[in-house]
Write an enzyme that holds these catalytic residues in place. Structure first.
Site, PDB file in Angstrom:
ATOM      1  N   ARG A  81       9.258  -8.347   4.796  1.00 19.02           N
ATOM      2  CA  ARG A  81       8.144  -7.617   4.190  1.00 19.02           C
ATOM      3  C   ARG A  81       8.400  -7.420   2.703  1.00 19.02           C
ATOM      4  O   ARG A  81       9.481  -7.001   2.289  1.00 19.02           O
ATOM      5  CB  ARG A  81       7.942  -6.254   4.846  1.00 19.02           C
ATOM      6  CG  ARG A  81       6.781  -5.519   4.185  1.00 19.02           C
ATOM      7  CD  ARG A  81       6.359  -4.288   4.892  1.00 19.02           C
ATOM      8  NE  ARG A  81       5.246  -3.661   4.178  1.00 19.02           N
ATOM      9  CZ  ARG A  81       4.718  -2.520   4.505  1.00 19.02           C
ATOM     10  NH1 ARG A  81       5.153  -1.871   5.566  1.00 19.02           N
ATOM     11  NH2 ARG A  81       3.728  -2.014   3.811  1.00 19.02           N
ATOM     12  N   ASP A  95       5.076  -3.655   9.711  1.00 22.26           N
ATOM     13  CA  ASP A  95       5.008  -2.286   9.228  1.00 22.26           C
ATOM     14  C   ASP A  95       5.530  -1.396  10.338  1.00 22.26           C
ATOM     15  O   ASP A  95       5.083  -1.512  11.486  1.00 22.26           O
ATOM     16  CB  ASP A  95       3.565  -1.922   8.875  1.00 22.26           C
ATOM     17  CG  ASP A  95       3.440  -0.535   8.264  1.00 22.26           C
ATOM     18  OD1 ASP A  95       4.294  -0.171   7.437  1.00 22.26           O
ATOM     19  OD2 ASP A  95       2.487   0.176   8.608  1.00 22.26           O
TER      20      ASP A  95
END
Length: 161
Positions: A81, A95
């Protein structure tokens, strides 16, 4: 401590990203005791052509809330990420959000638990209602099932608030 984490992905092989994140949670945070089904959702508070896959897991950890936050950020980073916009929503490989840390509340500069606006997020409440319907939000004093039910009512009739 029993914790609940929200997982989301809208880039790459989304399902594989969620499964890999669950494996890493088991390795780096604590034992995952149950995981919800996957839930497909539209991006929340930003525009994208990519739908999300979301899930919620229940796990047990020995980490403090701050250590848990660091471990979640570390897993996100290890999975690739990259944040390009500070404090804005955007597409992401993975996430991880701390939803609940037992019945505790935390409010520091870095961390707010329970996760803010959780009651508005169907992509969190619906999968969590699948695995922990009787869990009571420590601030709102309502069960996850009650929060899920109120979301569905609002979705059918937005004026019914």
């Amino acid at each position: 401590m029993k914790i609940y984490l929200g997982l989301g992905s809208n880039l790459g092989n989304k399902r594989l990203n969620i499964l890999r994140a669950i494996e890493m949670i088991n390795e780096e945070i604590g034992t995952v005791s149950v995981s919800s089904s996957f839930f497909e959702s539209k991006p929340w508070h930003f525009s994208s052509d990519e739908m999300f896959i979301n899930a919620v897991v229940e796990a047990n950890t020995q980490l403090s809330p701050e250590e848990l936050l660091d471990a979640c950020k570390d897993i996100e980073k290890k999975m690739g990420r990259v944040k390009t916009k500070e404090n804005e929503y955007e597409d992401r490989l993975i996430d991880l959000d701390i939803l609940f840390y037992g019945n505790q509340t935390v409010n520091t500069e870095r961390l707010t638990i329970p996760h803010e606006t959780i009651e508005e997020r169907d992509f969190v409440i619906i999968p969590m209602a699948e695995i922990a319907p009787d869990f009571v939000h420590p601030v709102l004093g309502k069960s996850i099932k009650a929060l899920a039910d109120s979301l569905q009512i609002s979705a059918i009739n937005p004026d019914n608030r």
